[in-house]
Scaffold this active site. Structure first.
Site, PDB file in Angstrom:
ATOM      1  N   GLU A  37     -11.755  34.987  13.958  1.00 35.66           N
ATOM      2  CA  GLU A  37     -12.637  35.508  12.905  1.00 35.66           C
ATOM      3  C   GLU A  37     -13.085  36.935  13.211  1.00 35.66           C
ATOM      4  O   GLU A  37     -13.161  37.766  12.318  1.00 35.66           O
ATOM      5  CB  GLU A  37     -13.872  34.607  12.732  1.00 35.66           C
ATOM      6  CG  GLU A  37     -13.578  33.312  12.005  1.00 35.66           C
ATOM      7  CD  GLU A  37     -13.001  33.523  10.602  1.00 35.66           C
ATOM      8  OE1 GLU A  37     -13.352  34.523   9.950  1.00 35.66           O
ATOM      9  OE2 GLU A  37     -12.189  32.702  10.177  1.00 35.66           O
ATOM     10  N   CYS A  47      -1.198  35.795 -12.121  1.00 35.37           N
ATOM     11  CA  CYS A  47      -2.028  34.814 -12.825  1.00 35.37           C
ATOM     12  C   CYS A  47      -1.214  33.617 -13.306  1.00 35.37           C
ATOM     13  O   CYS A  47      -1.742  32.506 -13.382  1.00 35.37           O
ATOM     14  CB  CYS A  47      -2.751  35.475 -13.984  1.00 35.37           C
ATOM     15  SG  CYS A  47      -3.833  36.808 -13.443  1.00 35.37           S
ATOM     16  N   CYS A 106     -10.250  31.500 -15.852  1.00 34.02           N
ATOM     17  CA  CYS A 106     -10.582  32.817 -15.288  1.00 34.02           C
ATOM     18  C   CYS A 106     -10.893  33.848 -16.381  1.00 34.02           C
ATOM     19  O   CYS A 106     -10.160  33.990 -17.353  1.00 34.02           O
ATOM     20  CB  CYS A 106      -9.405  33.306 -14.441  1.00 34.02           C
ATOM     21  SG  CYS A 106      -9.680  34.923 -13.735  1.00 34.02           S
TER      22      CYS A 106
END
Ligand code: SF4
Length: 318
Positions: free
Chosen positions: A35, A189, A198
């Site tokens: 991380e 998309c 969306c």
């Protein structure tokens, strides 16, 4: 949303990056290191050159805590944003062999903000919390049709978008969606499980609104490598930028260079400026520096610019 989540997990099962080493590990320490490395660096760079050597050198929180800062910086060399390495090291010392679990305790450690704390809690301890990185921010802005959004609004939307029934898979999948479908410069998309809901589907790249990029300032310097009795002068930086890294002498405009040999020129692009430097070799002793052989220099953590200067020196010696 339930239908979209279902499609999302199907998509993730087929397309997710299931073999990332930090996803295959349940060791909080390894997940934490990943991380921190991923805070400002792409997955492929972290994987190609840094993650495994770092863990080989410091396989546990204890080994990291017991290492010297120079050793840690040497293993971080080339990854940039060295404050991350110093904070990782400081945190290891503070943790006394166990990385805390709660967001509250994690954010008390140096270099861990809310986003990183959520990611560590979610991935290392499977705490049901949403995560926030550049990919998630972009998806949230597009999904909710936000041209601009501050941290507070983004976190609210992150909780709204989050699937608390499958938190772990949701968080892994959202990062992968951002990396391969809802990307910064292209949005596929037609492949996206959230397309039917969306708000940005007609013009995804309009969200979030792009910031106007300022041109990168150029800093011109002279790097002078001082040699005396077969050794070279370096200083460990105590400045905020590149703190802890060793470097040759740098001058804005050196009066000393009349007595030097020009080795060449280097360019190094940093996140906030472009360094253009002429590199010189000068046979002289200077004060307030430490002196090293070439072999010893290779064991020090240097900035990329100093590495390039060193390469010019190497070439001139051949
Ligand atoms: S539909 Fe398009 S813009 Fe919306 S989240 Fe999916 S990929 Fe991104």
């Amino acid at each position: 949303m339930k239908k979209a989540y279902k499609l999302f997990y199907k998509w993730y099962e087929k397309n997710g990056r299931h073999d990332l080493p930090w996803r295959l590990s349940s060791d909080p320490y390894r997940i934490w290191v990943s991380e921190i490395m991923l805070q400002q660096t792409q997955v492929k760079t972290v994987l190609a050159r840094f993650y495994f050597p770092f863990l080989k050198a410091f396989p546990s929180l204890e080994t990291l805590a017991n290492a010297s800062e120079d050793e840690v910086l040497k293993m971080w060399e080339g990854l940039g944003y060295y404050t991350r390495a110093r904070n990782l090291h400081k945190s290891a010392k503070l943790c006394a062999s166990v990385l805390p679990q709660s967001v509250h305790e994690l954010t008390a450690l140096p270099g861990i903000g809310r986003s990183t704390a959520h990611a560590i809690a979610a991935f290392a301890y499977k705490t049901p919390l949403p995560i926030m990185d550049a990919n998630v921010k972009r998806i949230l802005c597009r999904f909710y049709g936000l041209k601009k959004a501050g941290e507070k609004l983004l976190w609210e939307k992150a909780y709204d978008f989050f699937d608390a029934e499958h938190p772990y898979d949701f968080n892994q999948a959202i990062m992968d969606l951002g990396a391969s479908v809802c990307m910064a410069k292209a949005a596929l998309c037609h492949e996206c499980p959230f397309a039917s809901l969306c708000m940005a589907v007609d013009d995804p790249l309009a969200y979030p609104q792009k910031k106007v990029k300022k041109s990168t300032p150029v800093r011109r310097k002279q790097i002078v490598i001082h040699r005396h009795q077969g050794r070279f002068a370096l200083k460990q930086r105590d400045t905020r930028f590149l703190n802890g890294l060793w470097g040759f002498s740098e001058y804005e405009q050196s009066d000393a260079i009349t007595t030097t040999q020009k080795l060449g020129e280097i360019v190094q692009v940093y996140s906030h400026f472009r360094l253009e430097a002429e590199v010189y070799l000068r046979q002289a002793h200077i004060e307030e520096h430490e002196w090293f052989t070439l072999e010893e220099i290779n064991k020090l953590a240097l900035s990329r610019a100093d590495h390039k200067a060193l390469a010019l020196l190497d070439m001139s010696e051949k």
